[in-house]
Design a protein around this motif. Sequence first.
Motif, PDB file in Angstrom:
ATOM      1  N   SER A  39      17.664   0.636  13.102  1.00 52.41           N
ATOM      2  CA  SER A  39      17.842   0.005  14.417  1.00 52.41           C
ATOM      3  C   SER A  39      16.558  -0.683  14.845  1.00 52.41           C
ATOM      4  N   THR A  40      16.710  -1.588  15.808  1.00 50.35           N
ATOM      5  CA  THR A  40      15.575  -2.295  16.389  1.00 50.35           C
ATOM      6  C   THR A  40      15.930  -2.709  17.810  1.00 50.35           C
ATOM      7  N   THR A  41      14.915  -2.806  18.662  1.00 47.31           N
ATOM      8  CA  THR A  41      15.111  -3.266  20.039  1.00 47.31           C
ATOM      9  C   THR A  41      14.965  -4.775  20.155  1.00 47.31           C
ATOM     10  N   LEU A  42      14.539  -5.430  19.080  1.00 49.15           N
ATOM     11  CA  LEU A  42      14.411  -6.884  19.088  1.00 49.15           C
ATOM     12  C   LEU A  42      15.782  -7.533  18.981  1.00 49.15           C
ATOM     13  N   LYS A  43      15.937  -8.619  19.637  1.00 46.14           N
ATOM     14  CA  LYS A  43      17.221  -9.313  19.639  1.00 46.14           C
ATOM     15  C   LYS A  43      17.190 -10.517  18.703  1.00 46.14           C
ATOM     16  N   ASP A  44      18.394 -10.936  18.322  1.00 45.26           N
ATOM     17  CA  ASP A  44      18.578 -12.148  17.515  1.00 45.26           C
ATOM     18  C   ASP A  44      17.785 -12.109  16.203  1.00 45.26           C
ATOM     19  N   GLY A  84      28.431  -1.690  11.175  1.00 45.46           N
ATOM     20  CA  GLY A  84      27.832  -1.993  12.456  1.00 45.46           C
ATOM     21  C   GLY A  84      27.024  -3.266  12.434  1.00 45.46           C
ATOM     22  N   PRO A  85      26.484  -3.663  13.603  1.00 45.71           N
ATOM     23  CA  PRO A  85      25.666  -4.879  13.704  1.00 45.71           C
ATOM     24  C   PRO A  85      24.294  -4.670  13.072  1.00 45.71           C
ATOM     25  N   VAL A  86      23.582  -5.757  12.879  1.00 46.43           N
ATOM     26  CA  VAL A  86      22.317  -5.677  12.177  1.00 46.43           C
ATOM     27  C   VAL A  86      21.287  -4.861  12.937  1.00 46.43           C
ATOM     28  N   ASP A  87      21.312  -4.867  14.275  1.00 48.04           N
ATOM     29  CA  ASP A  87      20.320  -4.113  15.034  1.00 48.04           C
ATOM     30  C   ASP A  87      20.689  -2.643  15.192  1.00 48.04           C
ATOM     31  N   GLN A  88      21.887  -2.253  14.759  1.00 42.54           N
ATOM     32  CA  GLN A  88      22.319  -0.855  14.768  1.00 42.54           C
ATOM     33  C   GLN A  88      23.110  -0.607  13.477  1.00 42.54           C
ATOM     34  N   LEU A  89      22.444  -0.762  12.363  1.00 39.77           N
ATOM     35  CA  LEU A  89      23.126  -0.788  11.070  1.00 39.77           C
ATOM     36  C   LEU A  89      23.124   0.607  10.440  1.00 39.77           C
ATOM     37  N   GLY A 102      12.815   9.116  -2.528  1.00 42.33           N
ATOM     38  CA  GLY A 102      11.762   8.298  -1.947  1.00 42.33           C
ATOM     39  C   GLY A 102      11.973   8.082  -0.466  1.00 42.33           C
ATOM     40  N   VAL A 103      11.051   7.341   0.141  1.00 43.93           N
ATOM     41  CA  VAL A 103      11.121   7.006   1.560  1.00 43.93           C
ATOM     42  C   VAL A 103      11.810   5.653   1.702  1.00 43.93           C
ATOM     43  N   TYR A 104      12.844   5.584   2.532  1.00 45.43           N
ATOM     44  CA  TYR A 104      13.618   4.362   2.752  1.00 45.43           C
ATOM     45  C   TYR A 104      13.202   3.740   4.088  1.00 45.43           C
ATOM     46  N   TRP A 105      12.841   2.434   4.046  1.00 46.11           N
ATOM     47  CA  TRP A 105      12.312   1.702   5.196  1.00 46.11           C
ATOM     48  C   TRP A 105      13.262   0.586   5.602  1.00 46.11           C
ATOM     49  N   CYS A 106      13.338   0.355   6.896  1.00 47.12           N
ATOM     50  CA  CYS A 106      14.080  -0.793   7.436  1.00 47.12           C
ATOM     51  C   CYS A 106      13.079  -1.830   7.931  1.00 47.12           C
ATOM     52  N   VAL A 107      13.210  -3.051   7.472  1.00 44.83           N
ATOM     53  CA  VAL A 107      12.321  -4.139   7.881  1.00 44.83           C
ATOM     54  C   VAL A 107      13.183  -5.308   8.343  1.00 44.83           C
ATOM     55  N   TYR A 108      13.009  -5.691   9.614  1.00 47.65           N
ATOM     56  CA  TYR A 108      13.784  -6.794  10.197  1.00 47.65           C
ATOM     57  C   TYR A 108      12.980  -8.083  10.095  1.00 47.65           C
ATOM     58  N   GLY A 123      11.695  -1.545  11.429  1.00 45.82           N
ATOM     59  CA  GLY A 123      12.682  -0.958  12.319  1.00 45.82           C
ATOM     60  C   GLY A 123      12.598   0.554  12.354  1.00 45.82           C
ATOM     61  N   LYS A 124      13.400   1.168  13.178  1.00 45.85           N
ATOM     62  CA  LYS A 124      13.454   2.626  13.289  1.00 45.85           C
ATOM     63  C   LYS A 124      14.500   3.176  12.321  1.00 45.85           C
ATOM     64  N   GLY A 125      14.253   4.423  11.919  1.00 42.58           N
ATOM     65  CA  GLY A 125      15.210   5.091  11.048  1.00 42.58           C
ATOM     66  C   GLY A 125      14.709   5.359   9.647  1.00 42.58           C
ATOM     67  N   SER A 126      13.405   5.178   9.381  1.00 41.47           N
ATOM     68  CA  SER A 126      12.877   5.459   8.040  1.00 41.47           C
ATOM     69  C   SER A 126      13.161   6.915   7.673  1.00 41.47           C
ATOM     70  N   THR A 127      13.626   7.127   6.435  1.00 39.26           N
ATOM     71  CA  THR A 127      14.107   8.446   6.023  1.00 39.26           C
ATOM     72  C   THR A 127      13.566   8.804   4.649  1.00 39.26           C
ATOM     73  N   LEU A 128      13.103  10.034   4.507  1.00 41.74           N
ATOM     74  CA  LEU A 128      12.695  10.569   3.213  1.00 41.74           C
ATOM     75  C   LEU A 128      13.900  11.252   2.578  1.00 41.74           C
TER      76      LEU A 128
END
Length: 229
Positions: A39-44, A84-89, A102-108, A123-128
Amino acid sequence: MVMSLLKCLLFYFSFNELTTAAEAILWVKTGEKFTMKCSTTLKDQDGMYLYVGLDRDREVLYYYQRGSKLTSRKGYWDRVTTEGPVDQLTITVSNLTIEDTGVYWCVYTKVNKSTFNNFSTQGKGSTLVVVNDDAPQLPCPTATAVTLTPFHLANEKLCPSGVVNIIIIIIITSLLTILLCAVIFLIWVAPRVKRCCNQGGSTPQVFPESVYEDMARKHTYPPDTQVES
């Protein structure tokens, strides 16, 4: 087995670094799946990349916001789904193997249409994710004190200390005697042998045949030679 070793490694070496980098930890078995939410708080935002590894070593997928187009990378075909949408995927990776740990990262990403510069934001939600096989788990090894006792054969008889001391003294005495004889030979005998060799008989003088031929032409003779009349 692998799970236990991995737990120990994470605990002793890099657990603090991994847990600081990841916001969540998932323990799953091989063949199963895991689900994470980016997820991210940034729009568009134009799209989102999913990487795995502390340094984003491997790209898992790219999700393009326009048209909700998902592009899975090699090794993840038919294993990745999104919702879901890209900002709440919500992302699901199935049929896991040990290599998926491994550690999984979200990059917008978003492209500036005026400058065409690409801006990336984590983005938020990085998971090991730690993938375990089905082998039974063993506890982490702990340090234990071990007392070593001397081992002797059943019929072995130990030598008395007095006999051992006598043997050591004999060996040392023999070595000293050999060393003393070598020193006496080098200091006293060797110089005299060399002197006798240097004072030996003189080597007789030998004239080559060419010398005799030259003397005959000049009517001269070698020393100590008589001419018959």
